[in-house]
Scaffold this motif. Structure first.
Motif, mmCIF file in Angstrom:
data_model
loop_
_atom_site.group_PDB
_atom_site.id
_atom_site.type_symbol
_atom_site.label_atom_id
_atom_site.label_comp_id
_atom_site.label_asym_id
_atom_site.label_seq_id
_atom_site.Cartn_x
_atom_site.Cartn_y
_atom_site.Cartn_z
ATOM 1 N N TYR A 171 0.839 -1.196 0.000
ATOM 2 C CA TYR A 171 0.000 0.000 0.000
ATOM 3 C C TYR A 171 0.874 1.247 0.000
ATOM 4 C CZ TYR A 171 -3.624 -3.363 1.096
ATOM 5 O OH TYR A 171 -4.482 -4.443 1.030
ATOM 6 N N VAL A 175 -2.276 5.751 1.948
ATOM 7 C CA VAL A 175 -3.432 4.918 1.605
ATOM 8 C C VAL A 175 -3.796 4.062 2.827
ATOM 9 C CG1 VAL A 175 -4.264 3.042 0.142
ATOM 10 C CG2 VAL A 175 -2.849 4.866 -0.835
ATOM 11 N N GLN A 176 -5.089 3.976 3.109
ATOM 12 C CA GLN A 176 -5.514 3.194 4.260
ATOM 13 C C GLN A 176 -5.137 1.731 4.081
ATOM 14 O OE1 GLN A 176 -9.722 3.188 5.002
ATOM 15 N NE2 GLN A 176 -9.550 2.018 6.915
ATOM 16 N N ARG A 177 -4.475 1.176 5.094
ATOM 17 C CA ARG A 177 -4.070 -0.220 5.063
ATOM 18 C C ARG A 177 -5.052 -1.055 5.890
ATOM 19 N NH1 ARG A 177 0.446 2.295 6.665
ATOM 20 N NH2 ARG A 177 0.539 1.164 8.645
ATOM 21 N N PRO A 178 -5.316 -2.266 5.464
ATOM 22 C CA PRO A 178 -6.236 -3.116 6.235
ATOM 23 C C PRO A 178 -5.587 -3.615 7.511
ATOM 24 C CG PRO A 178 -5.300 -4.363 4.433
ATOM 25 C CD PRO A 178 -4.839 -2.943 4.246
ATOM 26 N N GLN A 182 -8.923 -7.881 8.881
ATOM 27 C CA GLN A 182 -9.541 -7.612 7.583
ATOM 28 C C GLN A 182 -8.872 -8.418 6.478
ATOM 29 O OE1 GLN A 182 -9.071 -3.333 7.699
ATOM 30 N NE2 GLN A 182 -11.246 -2.994 8.165
ATOM 31 N N GLU A 187 -11.695 -8.609 3.743
ATOM 32 C CA GLU A 187 -12.592 -7.460 3.766
ATOM 33 C C GLU A 187 -11.849 -6.177 3.391
ATOM 34 O OE1 GLU A 187 -15.460 -9.030 7.435
ATOM 35 O OE2 GLU A 187 -14.114 -7.312 7.719
ATOM 36 N N ALA A 188 -12.539 -5.237 2.770
ATOM 37 C CA ALA A 188 -11.978 -3.932 2.438
ATOM 38 C C ALA A 188 -11.517 -3.236 3.731
ATOM 39 C CB ALA A 188 -13.023 -3.086 1.707
ATOM 40 N N PRO A 189 -10.398 -2.508 3.635
ATOM 41 C CA PRO A 189 -9.698 -2.107 2.402
ATOM 42 C C PRO A 189 -8.668 -3.113 1.897
ATOM 43 C CG PRO A 189 -8.710 -1.015 4.270
ATOM 44 C CD PRO A 189 -9.878 -1.786 4.813
ATOM 45 N N SER A 190 -8.684 -4.349 2.388
ATOM 46 C CA SER A 190 -7.774 -5.356 1.861
ATOM 47 C C SER A 190 -8.050 -5.595 0.382
ATOM 48 C CB SER A 190 -7.935 -6.677 2.615
ATOM 49 O OG SER A 190 -7.127 -7.680 2.044
ATOM 50 N N LYS A 191 -6.984 -5.726 -0.406
ATOM 51 C CA LYS A 191 -7.105 -5.991 -1.838
ATOM 52 C C LYS A 191 -7.123 -7.489 -2.137
ATOM 53 C CE LYS A 191 -4.230 -1.914 -2.841
ATOM 54 N NZ LYS A 191 -2.976 -1.475 -3.500
#
Length: 480
Positions: A171, A175-178, A182, A187-191
């Motif tokens: 990331y 940028v917000q990291r999971p 998550q 789950e978001a914000p995980s890619k």
């Protein structure tokens, strides 16, 4: 990879090698001479006596677009020597020094495992208990694979817990990291997708990054502390690792000393933070990893228990056991340990002897280092007279060989097309679209010098051929 060292124009990297940026630190003249021998004496695993030239670390760096290399060798409880080469950042012309920090990538796993086992030593958790007894925010979902067998710390550390293998995203700063939970759930914000089980715990082996996400969550839950704080208190500080941190993103003095990572074709990667820590988030130096290994080996040999009790180190270095930290090989009375790591732009390598209390630690800011690591491994084994992983030098065999025309057949070698052919100019091995002249080294053994491949025929059964690769691994090619 072909061992070709022709002079190639490399505009991007030319300043690196013209500057000859090398820093040397050695504890004695004897170790200095051995370091010189290793630096300048890299040879393939298989060679013909008097016909195969030696190459230097700088030769490999120039050939393979490796901007910077940092090496440490430990011996009998101390750092014997350290050497650095090239640049931490090409554009800024910042040389690699012993203070340069690299991401350890998957070499973070054995350091993380040390902390998990320390918690076992301290009675915080049990190595063979269902981890769901300890996990709070996320738990291993009950599924078809967990009906009879459960996920335990032992199985997580030894990659036998049943989880699939995949790589996690990075990331950009800001940028917000999971969170780990998550990521485990997908789950978001995980890619990335969530952790998935694909076999019954304990019934197989699959190297698993998600498994170490579970280890990270487990350590956090049982201590009720941030993962990086636990690692700092239980491993980094006791081992004297002052230039190391699992904190993400990298901050402070370490951020100023970090190397820039580069792709195999020499392009820089932008800095990115990792949402994970245990499986590949450690920033460190080879000297610090050396201090960790020195402490761990000392615990094993003396029972000091600075990091782990001797009871647990005996499990860590038991080749017949669960391989809780390293890949292990038994050789006579010794145990050899190894671990590698790769994050985009960075590679790392740890390789050592339990009995000799010696180890090589290499860190680079390049994707393209496997061949260099293989050669350094053999150079250390040759120079320090280890009984294993050494190079093999052959004389040309002058006697009668197998019937080469009879052996001129086609094979499938793990998806690669291989064809052997006896011709007027010699016996050849074709691998896909490349051809190599084979030199006889025994009646039924041949060497492709340019590829450093050894081929062994069984004239009684030509349906398969044994092929020893340049990294020392053995394969079998099946007749087509």
């Amino acid at each position: 990879m072909k061992l070709r060292f022709a002079l190639i124009a490399l505009p991007l990297l030319a300043p690196v090698y013209a500057a000859n940026a090398v820093q040397v630190n050695s504890s004695s003249d004897e170790h200095q001479l051995k370091a010189d021998t290793i630096e300048k004496g890299l040879t393939p695993i298989y060679s013909i006596k008097g016909e195969t030239p030696k190459h230097s670390i700088q030769d490999f760096m120039a050939r393979d677009n490796i901007p910077g290399v940092s090496i440490t060798f430990i011996d009998s409880g101390r750092i014997a020597w350290s050497r650095t080469y090239g640049y931490a950042d090409i554009a800024a012309q910042v040389p690699v020094t012993t203070d340069t920090v690299f991401t350890a990538a998957s070499v973070s796993k054995p350091v993380s495992a040390t902390a998990a086992l320390a918690l076992v030593d301290q009675g915080v958790m049990d190595i063979d208990t269902d981890v769901n007894s300890y996990l709070e925010g996320w738990q291993v979902p009950e599924n078809e694979y967990t009906q009879d067998e459960k996920v335990t710390l032992r199985r997580l550390l030894s990659h036998t817990a049943g989880f699939d293998r995949y790589f996690h995203s990075r990331y950009a700063p800001g940028v917000q990291r999971p969170t780990v939970e998550q990521m485990l759930r997908g789950e978001a914000p995980s890619k990335d997708r969530g952790a998935k089980m694909i076999y019954e715990p304990g019934s197989g082996y699959k190297y698993s990054n998600p498994g170490y996400l579970v280890v990270e969550e487990l350590i956090t839950d049982v201590t009720d502390q941030p993962f990086e704080k636990v690692l700092d208190e239980r491993v980094l500080q006791p081992a004297g690792m002052q230039s190391s941190s699992f904190a993400q993103p990298i901050t402070g003095d370490l951020a100023e000393r970090k190397a820039t990572g580069y792709s195999a074709n020499g392009n820089p990667y932008p800095y990115a933070a990792y949402a994970f820590k245990a499986l590949g988030g450690l920033w460190t130096t080879p000297n610090d990893l050396g201090r960790w290994l020195i402490t761990l080996l000392n615990d094993h040999h003396t029972g000091d228990a600075t990091l782990l009790s001797q009871k647990l180190t005996q499990q860590v270095f038991n080749e017949q056991g669960d391989r809780l930290i390293f890949s292990l090989w038994a050789w006579k009375d010794d145990i050899v340990f190894r671990h590698t790591g790769h994050n985009p732009g960075f590679t790392s390598f740890v390789f050592g002897s339990v009995d000799k209390q010696q180890a090589l630690i290499v860190m680079t800011n390049s994707d393209n280092t496997q061949d260099l690591f293989d050669h350094l491994q053999r150079a250390v084994a040759d120079t320090y007279q280890w009984d294993y992983f050494r190079s093999e030098v052959f004389d040309v065999y002058k006697g009668e060989t197998i019937d080469r025309r009879k052996a001129s057949l086609q094979y499938d070698w793990n998806g690669q097309y291989v064809n052997f052919s006896e011709e007027k100019t010699g016996f050849y091995m074709q691998i896909n679209n490349e051809r190599f002249l084979l030199t006889p080294i025994a009646a039924n053994e041949f060497l492709a010098q340019e590829k450093s491949i050894k081929v062994i025929f069984n004239e009684e059964n030509l349906d398969q051929v044994t092929i020893w690769k340049a990294n020392g691994d053995r394969d079998t090619a099946q007749r087509m």
